[in-house]
Design a protein around this motif. Structure first.
Motif, mmCIF file in Angstrom:
data_model
loop_
_atom_site.group_PDB
_atom_site.id
_atom_site.type_symbol
_atom_site.label_atom_id
_atom_site.label_comp_id
_atom_site.label_asym_id
_atom_site.label_seq_id
_atom_site.Cartn_x
_atom_site.Cartn_y
_atom_site.Cartn_z
ATOM 1 N N LEU A 94 -10.405 -22.786 1.383
ATOM 2 C CA LEU A 94 -9.482 -22.331 2.826
ATOM 3 C C LEU A 94 -8.673 -21.180 2.218
ATOM 4 C CD1 LEU A 94 -8.464 -22.222 5.598
ATOM 5 C CD2 LEU A 94 -6.533 -23.957 4.888
ATOM 6 N N PHE A 95 -8.198 -21.072 1.063
ATOM 7 C CA PHE A 95 -7.434 -19.873 0.785
ATOM 8 C C PHE A 95 -8.276 -18.889 0.262
ATOM 9 C CE2 PHE A 95 -4.288 -23.220 -0.165
ATOM 10 C CZ PHE A 95 -3.072 -22.581 -0.088
ATOM 11 N N ASP A 96 -9.608 -19.144 -0.105
ATOM 12 C CA ASP A 96 -10.602 -18.107 -0.453
ATOM 13 C C ASP A 96 -11.233 -17.203 1.006
ATOM 14 O OD1 ASP A 96 -10.264 -18.657 -3.095
ATOM 15 O OD2 ASP A 96 -12.299 -19.923 -3.210
ATOM 16 N N SER A 97 -11.214 -18.326 1.972
ATOM 17 C CA SER A 97 -11.570 -17.804 3.309
ATOM 18 C C SER A 97 -10.731 -16.850 3.856
ATOM 19 C CB SER A 97 -11.903 -18.758 4.098
ATOM 20 O OG SER A 97 -13.205 -19.498 3.623
ATOM 21 N N ALA A 98 -9.224 -17.278 3.699
ATOM 22 C CA ALA A 98 -8.108 -16.630 4.441
ATOM 23 C C ALA A 98 -8.056 -14.953 3.587
ATOM 24 C CB ALA A 98 -6.972 -17.284 4.372
ATOM 25 N N LEU A 99 -8.197 -15.057 2.274
ATOM 26 C CA LEU A 99 -8.118 -13.894 1.690
ATOM 27 C C LEU A 99 -9.228 -12.911 1.881
ATOM 28 C CD1 LEU A 99 -6.784 -15.084 -1.772
ATOM 29 C CD2 LEU A 99 -5.549 -13.657 0.036
ATOM 30 N N LEU A 100 -10.436 -13.334 2.070
ATOM 31 C CA LEU A 100 -11.604 -12.629 2.467
ATOM 32 C C LEU A 100 -11.455 -12.030 3.996
ATOM 33 C CD1 LEU A 100 -14.429 -11.559 1.835
ATOM 34 C CD2 LEU A 100 -15.402 -13.921 2.772
ATOM 35 N N LEU A 101 -10.817 -12.648 4.610
ATOM 36 C CA LEU A 101 -10.597 -12.206 6.155
ATOM 37 C C LEU A 101 -9.704 -10.955 5.859
ATOM 38 C CD1 LEU A 101 -9.982 -14.217 9.268
ATOM 39 C CD2 LEU A 101 -8.359 -12.571 8.611
ATOM 40 N N LEU A 102 -8.729 -11.052 5.304
ATOM 41 C CA LEU A 102 -7.544 -10.203 5.151
ATOM 42 C C LEU A 102 -8.384 -8.984 4.409
ATOM 43 C CD1 LEU A 102 -4.353 -12.004 3.828
ATOM 44 C CD2 LEU A 102 -4.811 -11.282 6.062
ATOM 45 N N GLN A 103 -9.343 -9.010 3.540
ATOM 46 C CA GLN A 103 -9.949 -7.814 2.746
ATOM 47 C C GLN A 103 -10.870 -7.382 3.853
ATOM 48 O OE1 GLN A 103 -13.401 -8.336 1.135
ATOM 49 N NE2 GLN A 103 -13.185 -6.170 1.014
ATOM 50 N N LYS A 104 -11.437 -8.081 4.640
ATOM 51 C CA LYS A 104 -12.576 -7.562 5.463
ATOM 52 C C LYS A 104 -11.713 -6.737 6.528
ATOM 53 C CE LYS A 104 -16.663 -10.633 4.770
ATOM 54 N NZ LYS A 104 -17.706 -9.162 4.826
ATOM 55 N N ALA A 105 -10.734 -7.545 7.072
ATOM 56 C CA ALA A 105 -9.897 -6.804 8.059
ATOM 57 C C ALA A 105 -9.369 -5.293 7.628
ATOM 58 C CB ALA A 105 -8.884 -7.946 8.830
ATOM 59 N N GLY A 106 -9.314 -5.092 6.462
ATOM 60 C CA GLY A 106 -8.473 -3.990 5.934
ATOM 61 C C GLY A 106 -6.967 -4.136 6.017
ATOM 62 N N ALA A 107 -6.377 -5.402 6.150
ATOM 63 C CA ALA A 107 -4.977 -5.632 6.244
ATOM 64 C C ALA A 107 -4.379 -5.353 5.092
ATOM 65 C CB ALA A 107 -4.961 -7.026 6.960
ATOM 66 N N LEU A 108 -5.107 -5.237 3.894
ATOM 67 C CA LEU A 108 -4.355 -5.361 2.518
ATOM 68 C C LEU A 108 -4.363 -3.669 2.361
ATOM 69 C CD1 LEU A 108 -5.816 -8.403 0.761
ATOM 70 C CD2 LEU A 108 -3.450 -8.158 1.799
ATOM 71 N N ASN A 109 -4.987 -2.911 2.820
ATOM 72 C CA ASN A 109 -5.074 -1.502 2.571
ATOM 73 C C ASN A 109 -3.702 -0.911 3.146
ATOM 74 O OD1 ASN A 109 -7.624 -1.818 1.723
ATOM 75 N ND2 ASN A 109 -8.548 -1.142 3.742
ATOM 76 N N LEU A 110 -3.209 0.149 2.294
ATOM 77 C CA LEU A 110 -1.954 0.637 2.637
ATOM 78 C C LEU A 110 -2.221 1.977 2.166
ATOM 79 C CD1 LEU A 110 1.176 0.046 0.959
ATOM 80 C CD2 LEU A 110 -0.975 -0.985 0.145
ATOM 81 N N ASP A 111 -1.132 3.088 2.820
ATOM 82 C CA ASP A 111 -0.968 4.381 2.259
ATOM 83 C C ASP A 111 0.486 4.580 1.904
ATOM 84 O OD1 ASP A 111 -3.585 4.993 2.959
ATOM 85 O OD2 ASP A 111 -3.100 6.116 4.823
ATOM 86 N N ILE A 112 0.858 4.987 0.582
ATOM 87 C CA ILE A 112 2.048 5.247 0.134
ATOM 88 C C ILE A 112 2.219 6.836 0.089
ATOM 89 C CG2 ILE A 112 3.608 4.853 -1.493
ATOM 90 C CD1 ILE A 112 1.833 2.249 -2.428
ATOM 91 N N THR A 113 3.138 7.284 0.742
ATOM 92 C CA THR A 113 3.299 8.832 0.807
ATOM 93 C C THR A 113 4.743 9.203 0.305
ATOM 94 O OG1 THR A 113 2.145 8.720 3.011
ATOM 95 C CG2 THR A 113 3.336 10.801 2.448
ATOM 96 N N GLY A 114 4.592 10.088 -0.727
ATOM 97 C CA GLY A 114 5.740 10.761 -1.318
ATOM 98 C C GLY A 114 6.592 11.617 -0.363
ATOM 99 N N GLN A 115 7.789 11.865 -0.801
ATOM 100 C CA GLN A 115 8.683 12.796 0.100
ATOM 101 C C GLN A 115 9.268 13.777 -0.759
ATOM 102 O OE1 GLN A 115 8.664 12.646 3.473
ATOM 103 N NE2 GLN A 115 7.297 10.785 3.625
ATOM 104 N N LEU A 116 9.306 14.905 -0.452
ATOM 105 C CA LEU A 116 9.836 16.112 -1.365
ATOM 106 C C LEU A 116 11.500 15.780 -1.270
ATOM 107 C CD1 LEU A 116 7.943 19.267 -0.302
ATOM 108 C CD2 LEU A 116 7.641 17.776 -2.372
ATOM 109 N N GLY A 117 11.974 15.884 -2.337
ATOM 110 C CA GLY A 117 13.493 15.748 -2.582
ATOM 111 C C GLY A 117 13.926 14.460 -2.419
ATOM 112 N N SER A 118 13.098 13.471 -2.518
ATOM 113 C CA SER A 118 13.531 11.728 -2.262
ATOM 114 C C SER A 118 13.685 11.317 -3.630
ATOM 115 C CB SER A 118 12.268 11.105 -1.691
ATOM 116 O OG SER A 118 12.676 9.682 -1.688
ATOM 117 N N ASP A 119 15.089 10.548 -3.815
ATOM 118 C CA ASP A 119 15.365 10.065 -4.944
ATOM 119 C C ASP A 119 14.623 8.388 -5.075
ATOM 120 O OD1 ASP A 119 16.879 12.184 -5.969
ATOM 121 O OD2 ASP A 119 18.716 11.218 -4.932
ATOM 122 N N ASP A 120 14.229 7.879 -3.903
ATOM 123 C CA ASP A 120 13.313 6.661 -4.026
ATOM 124 C C ASP A 120 11.888 6.768 -4.196
ATOM 125 O OD1 ASP A 120 15.827 5.670 -3.225
ATOM 126 O OD2 ASP A 120 15.551 6.007 -1.112
#
Length: 457
Positions: A262-288
């Motif tokens: 069941l866990f394997d199926s749920a993770l495969l679903l998240l991967q196929k749906a692209g739900a785990l993908n993300l973009d991390i964008t930097g900001q100029l002049g940001s300390d964070d």
């Protein structure tokens, strides 16, 4: 529907849909029967409040109809127990109060009734639990009147009592059968889809007849996950999941076993749906977020040469490989292997690929249950491992890049992942049923949820 709630909670965790893996096992124990016995008194009392037809007095020359009304039904005792290899036995004690509208004055009397019924629990053709009454017997006791001063009323009492008993002997079992039919309609709603995400769902189905002992009822359940209406199928077969007998269940109402599959199926679903993908964008002049070409240029000279003016940098995180959950005793972990492309934003807003990384992230997975959903929270185990996959900026010192990208990569990844796992995945349940004080235990290859139940009226 209110009448169905009492017995309905017996099987409130029974799931529904397709007859294959992944495997889930639901056990309802004696403690669940005790809970149902307590909250089921009200629905049973209402079901037993039948209509008594007029009594026709034939003692005189003219038929005299007498109206009889049930003023109250009180169920002081209601008990349920499992019948091995069959279903459930119901025994109840009920006290009826009647009002006989007889001239010149009405008369009240009480009648004690013991009710016995056996209900078979089976599997329907569509994969839902189905209950049928195979035996029902009302044992009618002696009645007593509250007013013996009226001799005319007393002369009428014996035939009226016989009339009432004849009506109850017929109607009480019909009421129980009707209650069971309402219950089956209620249990049929289990076949509906429960959302997992915007485009994904999960559905449960019984895959075989229930196993019933004198201590519990156990159901083998298939859980099917869907993405855009299509089932998620793992590329490998799985053996049928069996909840080991050593898992203690005596002191809890419900025990739910969730297989590795069941866990394997749920993770495969998240991967196929692209739900785990993300973009991390930097900001100029940001300390964070120090992701910009100036910071990278200090480590990679070619970046400084190509981008003399500071520009934001974007990490495009994509999971081409399916995440892997590992279940060991008291320890659940999750491994992600994302592909990370490092892009610089040029002055014309176009993206320029600098280099790409193969990343391995090991996470500790903490599981919990809220209402009727399994949720998760993660934290990073050890160091995030990076390996340069390709480069458009010459030779890269992985250790130096790790110090920069690792720090800005970890926090957004955890925030994104924990937000997804916090949504949760629906557990086998019916509407308005909640898990109470659940305990989640991790074993080798499976997870067990031991919980109380609460039905929100």
């Amino acid at each position: 529907m209110a009448g169905a709630l009492g017995l309905g909670l017996l099987l409130a965790l029974l799931p529904v849909v397709s007859a294959s893996m992944p495997g889930t096992v639901v056990r309802l124990n004696k403690a669940a029967l005790s809970y149902v016995s307590e909250i089921g008194k009200g629905p049973l009392q209402r079901a037993l409040q039948v209509t008594v037809p007029y009594f026709l007095d034939r003692s005189g020359e003219v038929l005299q109809p007498t109206r009889i009304q049930i003023l109250n039904v009180h169920v002081p005792q209601f008990h349920l127990k499992f019948i091995a290899d069959f279903g459930i036995r119901l025994s109840a004690a009920a006290n009826f109060t009647f009002k006989i509208f007889r001239v010149p004055e009405p008369l009240e009397l009480t009648l004690a009734v013991e009710l016995l019924a056996d209900a078979r629990v089976a599997q329907s053709s569509i994969g839902t639990p189905v209950i049928s009454t195979s035996y029902c017997f009302p044992l009618l006791g002696r009645s007593s009147d509250f007013d013996d001063s009226n001799s005319t009323s007393r002369a009428l009492l014996v035939p009226v009592q016989e009339h009432i008993k004849a009506v109850l002997s017929n109607k009480l079992c019909l009421s129980v059968a009707s209650l069971v039919q309402e219950l089956n309609v209620h249990l049929g709603t289990l076949i509906g889809l429960n959302p997992v995400g915007p485009e994904s769902q999960i559905r449960y189905t019984m895959i075989s007849a229930p196993t019933i002992t004198s201590d519990y009822i156990s159901l083998d359940i298939s859980a099917v996950l869907f993405l855009l209406g299509k089932p998620i199928v793992l590329p490998r077969d799985a053996t049928r999941f069996v909840l080991p007998q050593h898992v203690r269940t005596e002191d809890t109402m419900a025990t739910v076993g969730l297989s590795q599959h069941l866990f394997d199926s749920a993770l495969l679903l998240l991967q196929k749906a692209g739900a785990l993908n993300l973009d991390i964008t930097g900001q100029l002049g940001s300390d964070d977020n120090l992701l910009n070409t100036s910071m990278l240029g200090l480590l990679i000279p070619e970046v400084a040469r190509q981008f003399p003016e500071p520009m934001p940098v974007v990490l495009k995180v994509r999971l081409g490989a399916t995440p892997v959950a590992t279940l060991h005793p008291n320890n659940a972990t999750l491994r992600l292997q994302p592909f990370v492309e490092v892009l610089a934003v040029a002055s014309n807003s176009a993206f320029h690929s600098l280099f790409s990384l193969d990343v391995v992230v090991d996470l500790s997975l903490q599981l919990s249950v809220s209402r009727a959903k399994l949720q998760g929270t993660t934290s990073v185990l050890g160091d995030i491992r990076l390996k340069v996959a390709s480069s458009n900026v010459g030779v890269i010192d992985t250790d130096q890049v790790h110090a920069l990208t690792g720090s800005v990569f970890e926090e957004p990844l955890l925030k994104h992942l924990n937000a997804l796992l916090g949504i949760g995945i629906a557990l086998p349940s019916v509407v308005n049923l909640h898990y109470v004080t659940p305990e989640v235990s991790v074993y080798e290859g499976y997870v067990v949820i031991s919980s109380g139940l609460f039905y929100l009226h």
